[in-house]
Design a protein around this motif. Structure first.
Motif, PDB file in Angstrom:
ATOM      1  N   SER A 203      10.249  12.333   7.669  1.00  0.00           N
ATOM      2  CA  SER A 203       9.836  13.043   6.451  1.00  0.00           C
ATOM      3  C   SER A 203       9.523  12.057   5.326  1.00  0.00           C
ATOM      4  O   SER A 203       8.724  12.350   4.441  1.00  0.00           O
ATOM      5  CB  SER A 203      10.942  13.994   5.993  1.00  0.00           C
ATOM      6  OG  SER A 203      12.132  13.281   5.709  1.00  0.00           O
ATOM      7  N   LYS A 204      10.144  10.879   5.361  1.00  0.00           N
ATOM      8  CA  LYS A 204       9.937   9.872   4.318  1.00  0.00           C
ATOM      9  C   LYS A 204       9.895   8.487   4.949  1.00  0.00           C
ATOM     10  O   LYS A 204      10.563   8.242   5.958  1.00  0.00           O
ATOM     11  CB  LYS A 204      11.045   9.921   3.266  1.00  0.00           C
ATOM     12  CG  LYS A 204      11.115  11.243   2.486  1.00  0.00           C
ATOM     13  CD  LYS A 204      12.257  11.208   1.484  1.00  0.00           C
ATOM     14  CE  LYS A 204      12.364  12.530   0.731  1.00  0.00           C
ATOM     15  NZ  LYS A 204      12.736  13.656   1.622  1.00  0.00           N
ATOM     16  N   ILE A 205       9.126   7.603   4.336  1.00  0.00           N
ATOM     17  CA  ILE A 205       9.016   6.221   4.810  1.00  0.00           C
ATOM     18  C   ILE A 205       9.266   5.291   3.630  1.00  0.00           C
ATOM     19  O   ILE A 205       8.598   5.391   2.594  1.00  0.00           O
ATOM     20  CB  ILE A 205       7.626   5.948   5.406  1.00  0.00           C
ATOM     21  CG1 ILE A 205       7.350   6.894   6.585  1.00  0.00           C
ATOM     22  CG2 ILE A 205       7.515   4.494   5.858  1.00  0.00           C
ATOM     23  CD1 ILE A 205       5.939   6.806   7.124  1.00  0.00           C
ATOM     24  N   ILE A 206      10.251   4.405   3.786  1.00  0.00           N
ATOM     25  CA  ILE A 206      10.583   3.439   2.736  1.00  0.00           C
ATOM     26  C   ILE A 206       9.985   2.095   3.110  1.00  0.00           C
ATOM     27  O   ILE A 206      10.202   1.591   4.218  1.00  0.00           O
ATOM     28  CB  ILE A 206      12.110   3.312   2.575  1.00  0.00           C
ATOM     29  CG1 ILE A 206      12.719   4.668   2.202  1.00  0.00           C
ATOM     30  CG2 ILE A 206      12.454   2.264   1.525  1.00  0.00           C
ATOM     31  CD1 ILE A 206      14.233   4.667   2.173  1.00  0.00           C
ATOM     32  N   SER A 207       9.222   1.518   2.187  1.00  0.00           N
ATOM     33  CA  SER A 207       8.599   0.220   2.442  1.00  0.00           C
ATOM     34  C   SER A 207       8.670  -0.626   1.171  1.00  0.00           C
ATOM     35  O   SER A 207       8.954  -0.110   0.085  1.00  0.00           O
ATOM     36  CB  SER A 207       7.140   0.394   2.876  1.00  0.00           C
ATOM     37  OG  SER A 207       6.398   1.081   1.886  1.00  0.00           O
ATOM     38  N   GLN A 220       9.973  -5.316  -4.627  1.00  0.00           N
ATOM     39  CA  GLN A 220       9.232  -4.094  -4.951  1.00  0.00           C
ATOM     40  C   GLN A 220       9.416  -3.116  -3.796  1.00  0.00           C
ATOM     41  O   GLN A 220       9.358  -3.502  -2.624  1.00  0.00           O
ATOM     42  CB  GLN A 220       7.752  -4.423  -5.149  1.00  0.00           C
ATOM     43  CG  GLN A 220       6.822  -3.222  -5.236  1.00  0.00           C
ATOM     44  CD  GLN A 220       6.220  -2.867  -3.894  1.00  0.00           C
ATOM     45  OE1 GLN A 220       5.891  -3.741  -3.098  1.00  0.00           O
ATOM     46  NE2 GLN A 220       6.082  -1.580  -3.635  1.00  0.00           N
ATOM     47  N   ALA A 221       9.646  -1.833  -4.105  1.00  0.00           N
ATOM     48  CA  ALA A 221       9.842  -0.830  -3.052  1.00  0.00           C
ATOM     49  C   ALA A 221       9.292   0.518  -3.490  1.00  0.00           C
ATOM     50  O   ALA A 221       9.205   0.812  -4.688  1.00  0.00           O
ATOM     51  CB  ALA A 221      11.329  -0.692  -2.719  1.00  0.00           C
ATOM     52  N   SER A 222       8.929   1.312  -2.503  1.00  0.00           N
ATOM     53  CA  SER A 222       8.422   2.668  -2.775  1.00  0.00           C
ATOM     54  C   SER A 222       8.780   3.567  -1.605  1.00  0.00           C
ATOM     55  O   SER A 222       9.106   3.098  -0.509  1.00  0.00           O
ATOM     56  CB  SER A 222       6.904   2.645  -2.982  1.00  0.00           C
ATOM     57  OG  SER A 222       6.252   2.200  -1.806  1.00  0.00           O
ATOM     58  N   ILE A 223       8.727   4.867  -1.845  1.00  0.00           N
ATOM     59  CA  ILE A 223       8.962   5.866  -0.802  1.00  0.00           C
ATOM     60  C   ILE A 223       7.710   6.724  -0.691  1.00  0.00           C
ATOM     61  O   ILE A 223       7.219   7.246  -1.692  1.00  0.00           O
ATOM     62  CB  ILE A 223      10.180   6.750  -1.123  1.00  0.00           C
ATOM     63  CG1 ILE A 223      11.453   5.907  -1.213  1.00  0.00           C
ATOM     64  CG2 ILE A 223      10.355   7.824  -0.059  1.00  0.00           C
ATOM     65  CD1 ILE A 223      12.700   6.709  -1.552  1.00  0.00           C
ATOM     66  N   ASP A 227       2.859  11.192   5.499  1.00  0.00           N
ATOM     67  CA  ASP A 227       1.604  10.469   5.444  1.00  0.00           C
ATOM     68  C   ASP A 227       1.818   9.277   4.519  1.00  0.00           C
ATOM     69  O   ASP A 227       2.012   9.431   3.319  1.00  0.00           O
ATOM     70  CB  ASP A 227       0.488  11.368   4.912  1.00  0.00           C
ATOM     71  CG  ASP A 227      -0.844  10.651   4.831  1.00  0.00           C
ATOM     72  OD1 ASP A 227      -0.878   9.446   5.146  1.00  0.00           O
ATOM     73  OD2 ASP A 227      -1.838  11.297   4.458  1.00  0.00           O
ATOM     74  N   ILE A 228       1.800   8.078   5.048  1.00  0.00           N
ATOM     75  CA  ILE A 228       2.192   6.899   4.278  1.00  0.00           C
ATOM     76  C   ILE A 228       1.288   6.667   3.070  1.00  0.00           C
ATOM     77  O   ILE A 228       1.625   5.939   2.147  1.00  0.00           O
ATOM     78  CB  ILE A 228       2.218   5.645   5.188  1.00  0.00           C
ATOM     79  CG1 ILE A 228       3.013   4.525   4.519  1.00  0.00           C
ATOM     80  CG2 ILE A 228       0.799   5.218   5.553  1.00  0.00           C
ATOM     81  CD1 ILE A 228       3.372   3.392   5.440  1.00  0.00           C
ATOM     82  N   ASN A 229       0.109   7.295   3.045  1.00  0.00           N
ATOM     83  CA  ASN A 229      -0.793   7.136   1.903  1.00  0.00           C
ATOM     84  C   ASN A 229      -0.349   7.963   0.691  1.00  0.00           C
ATOM     85  O   ASN A 229      -0.868   7.807  -0.398  1.00  0.00           O
ATOM     86  CB  ASN A 229      -2.219   7.535   2.300  1.00  0.00           C
ATOM     87  CG  ASN A 229      -2.788   6.613   3.367  1.00  0.00           C
ATOM     88  OD1 ASN A 229      -2.597   5.407   3.298  1.00  0.00           O
ATOM     89  ND2 ASN A 229      -3.457   7.176   4.354  1.00  0.00           N
ATOM     90  N   GLU A 230       0.617   8.845   0.908  1.00  0.00           N
ATOM     91  CA  GLU A 230       1.109   9.717  -0.176  1.00  0.00           C
ATOM     92  C   GLU A 230       2.405   9.125  -0.736  1.00  0.00           C
ATOM     93  O   GLU A 230       3.481   9.254  -0.149  1.00  0.00           O
ATOM     94  CB  GLU A 230       1.363  11.125   0.382  1.00  0.00           C
ATOM     95  CG  GLU A 230       2.021  12.062  -0.615  1.00  0.00           C
ATOM     96  CD  GLU A 230       2.648  13.277   0.051  1.00  0.00           C
ATOM     97  OE1 GLU A 230       3.157  14.134  -0.679  1.00  0.00           O
ATOM     98  OE2 GLU A 230       2.631  13.360   1.289  1.00  0.00           O
TER      99      GLU A 230
END
Length: 606
Positions: A203-207, A220-223, A227-230
């Motif tokens: 449901s979520k991807i942390i990168s 730097q990080a985001s969730i 769909d990884i583009n969102e």
């Protein structure tokens, strides 16, 4: 008109023949398409489409027969015009009733096929969200390979935080890497995002990424969503001295867990306080060298020396010595861990797990393993371990299926995946325990056709023997005869002989035991075991006496020699050996002395 007369008229008018031709032609078409759709490049659902088309066409074809054959001509054996008209109406009524029933069956069948096969395909392309969260390895944008480890550390810290707070099941970078390495070779390898979408659907991807700005590291990080583009949220960059990367890693982890749990609370993970940088590196290097035992334990010990408060290498060291069978050492190292310093629930579970293993409490081993399995059921190592514990520690073969099918084996490269082979091995023995012999055969045969690895041959042999597939067994053994070393072949003969003895097939067992006895390559232990199995206690006794002199503390040798002495009417010697057996009692034996005594007493009918 009764049904007998109706079917006679159908036969006379060749209606049944024409319907049979349709059924047979349809069956041939389906068989041909089932074989040829892939080579000629048709879609995977081609066979399903053809089945639907044939079901639609059947009632139309049946109506066509009525229109042009059944309704024409005269009904035979009619004595009068009135009887002719009556029977004609009755024939039509029965025909249409059966046609309506056939049409209804076809409609229901089409509905079920469409519902089962195409409901997800025809739906809007919206990914089904799960509770899983994927954490990708942070990218290194510093231009210096030495900082690759920082990206690995950041991902690990976040994984531990999510797991401990029970936010969701976590797909770690290691799991993604494992899947990437064992997916069968393709023309275009799958990237991380493709593997996530195809195998896990999180449901979520942390990168995130690591940067270097002067003497400071920037994290730097985001969730993002499925769909990884969102992008759902981009966190504020974390900065720390380049020599103390764990400071900003810990800070970033807290922010991410706070966002995921929507509540402000301290994180609890496998390590409550960050370890020293060098200690962490040594643990990672140890895991990378797991197959090299000397290097592995050297790096584990170095990590503990670098940071005495670091929990993970201490528990890994306990597991290392336990797996070597050095239970006393493992227990001593476990007790040396200061449990008061570790209040983390996963830490407590791991310590309880090894305590249960060392004290032989199999029910607790099962419970502690299950806790870890519930966190990461799709991790190959955890999944394989749970299967082993379910079958061998608490003997629940019925549970193995559900554990096994948590992970799809489609596309797995068996030759490069040891845990995959372990899972097949345990699954096959669970099927055999449940008397599902053909299921075990169907599971193992395809893999043995593509690999020369003999690891999976024993469960397949057991399945062949129990399913009474003698020819299949002979065919397999004829291949193995040229593949195995003399020692491995002797070991296999001993295994097969004992398998036949379990089924009380002594004549079949004797063939393999005699092969061992007559071999120039079999060891003294093998010959003694074969003679003992054949109830030749006089000959077995001579070899067992030699083995006993060489190693008087070997429990298996002592009990077999005691039984042989008793069978040779030397009860005094047998009693002396039983006394010696009891004197061998010590800790960490897990009931082996009592089991040996039970073997003795049942053999002498006591």
């Amino acid at each position: 008109m009764n049904f007998k007369a109706f079917f006679k008229e159908c036969r006379d008018k060749q209606i049944l023949k024409m319907l049979s031709i349709y059924v047979v032609a349809s069956w041939i078409l389906l068989q041909v398409l089932a074989i040829t759709w892939e080579p000629i490049g048709l879609p995977a659902y081609s066979v399903t489409y053809l089945i639907i088309l044939l079901l639609i066409a059947f009632p139309i074809y049946a109506f066509y027969i009525w229109r042009f054959r059944a309704s024409s001509g005269e009904l035979e054996h009619i004595e009068s015009e009135e009887e002719h008209q009556t029977n004609r109406q009755m024939f039509q009524k029965i025909y249409y009733t059966l046609l309506f029933a056939a049409t209804l069956i076809c409609v229901v069948s089409i509905f079920l096929i469409v519902n089962n096969k195409f409901s997800t395909v025809l739906a809007l392309p919206v990914a089904k969200e799960t509770s899983k969260i994927a954490v990708l390895k942070f990218g290194n944008n510093t231009g210096n390979e030495a900082y690759d480890i920082v990206g690995k550390m950041a991902a690990d810290w976040i994984v531990h935080g999510i797991t401990e707070n029970q936010v969701a099941q976590v797909i770690s970078p290691e799991i993604i890497s494992d899947y990437s390495n064992i997916i069968s070779a393709r023309s275009k390898p799958e990237d991380e995002v493709s593997i996530l979408k195809n195998y896990f659907k999180p449901s979520k991807i942390i990168s995130g990424n690591v940067y270097l700005e002067g003497d400071n590291l920037i994290l730097q990080a985001s969730i993002s969503g499925s769909d990884i583009n969102e992008t759902l949220i981009a966190f504020k960059n974390r900065s720390c001295n380049k020599n103390s990367p764990l400071e900003c890693i810990e800070d970033l982890k807290q922010v991410i867990i706070g966002y995921l749990t929507t509540k402000d609370q301290p994180e609890l993970n496998l390590q409550d306080t960050p370890p020293k940088f060098e200690a962490y590196q040594n643990v990672l290097n140890a895991k990378a060298n797991y197959s090299n035992q000397e290097t592995y334990i050297k790096l584990i010990n170095k990590a503990i020396l670098d940071d005495d408060s670091y929990f993970e290498p201490k528990v890994l060291r306990v597991g290392y010595y336990y797996n070597l069978g050095q239970y006393r050492v493992a227990d001593s190292l476990r007790e040396a861990i200061n449990t008061s310093a570790f209040t983390n629930s996963r830490q407590r579970n791991l310590l309880n797990h090894y305590q249960a293993l060392i004290t032989g409490k199999n029910d607790k081993v099962y419970n502690t393993t299950k806790k870890e399995f519930e966190i990461t059921p799709f991790d190959l190592q955890t999944n394989s371990g749970m299967m082993v514990v379910a079958l061998q520690f608490v003997y629940r073969p019925e549970e193995v299926d559900s554990i096994y099918y948590e992970i799809s084996m489609d596309g797995m490269d068996l030759q490069n995946c040891d845990y995959c082979k372990d899972r097949l091995f345990v699954k096959a023995y669970a099927d055999i325990a449940l008397k599902k012999y053909q299921a075990a055969i169907n599971l193992l045969e395809p893999y043995l056709e593509i690999t020369d690895d003999t690891y999976l041959t024993k469960p397949l042999i057991s399945a062949y023997i129990r399913a009474d597939k003698t020819e299949k067994l002979k065919e397999l053994l004829s291949k193995l005869k040229f593949m195995l070393s003399n020692k491995d072949w002797t070991d296999l003969c001993l295994y097969i002989g004992n398998e036949y003895l379990l089924l009380n097939k002594k004549d079949e067992a004797m063939v393999y035991f005699k092969d061992i006895i007559s071999s120039d390559f079999s060891t003294k232990e093998d010959r003694a075991a074969a003679l003992y199995a054949l109830d030749d206690f006089k000959s077995a006794k001579k070899l067992l006496e030699e083995l006993y002199k060489e190693n008087p503390k070997d429990i298996n040798t002592v009990v077999k020699l005691a039984i042989s002495e008793m069978k040779n009417n030397n009860s005094q010697k047998a009693e002396q050996l039983l006394s010696a057996l009891n004197n061998l009692r010590s800790t960490y034996q897990y009931g082996s002395i009592d089991y040996a005594l039970a073997q003795y007493y049942v053999s002498v009918n006591e």
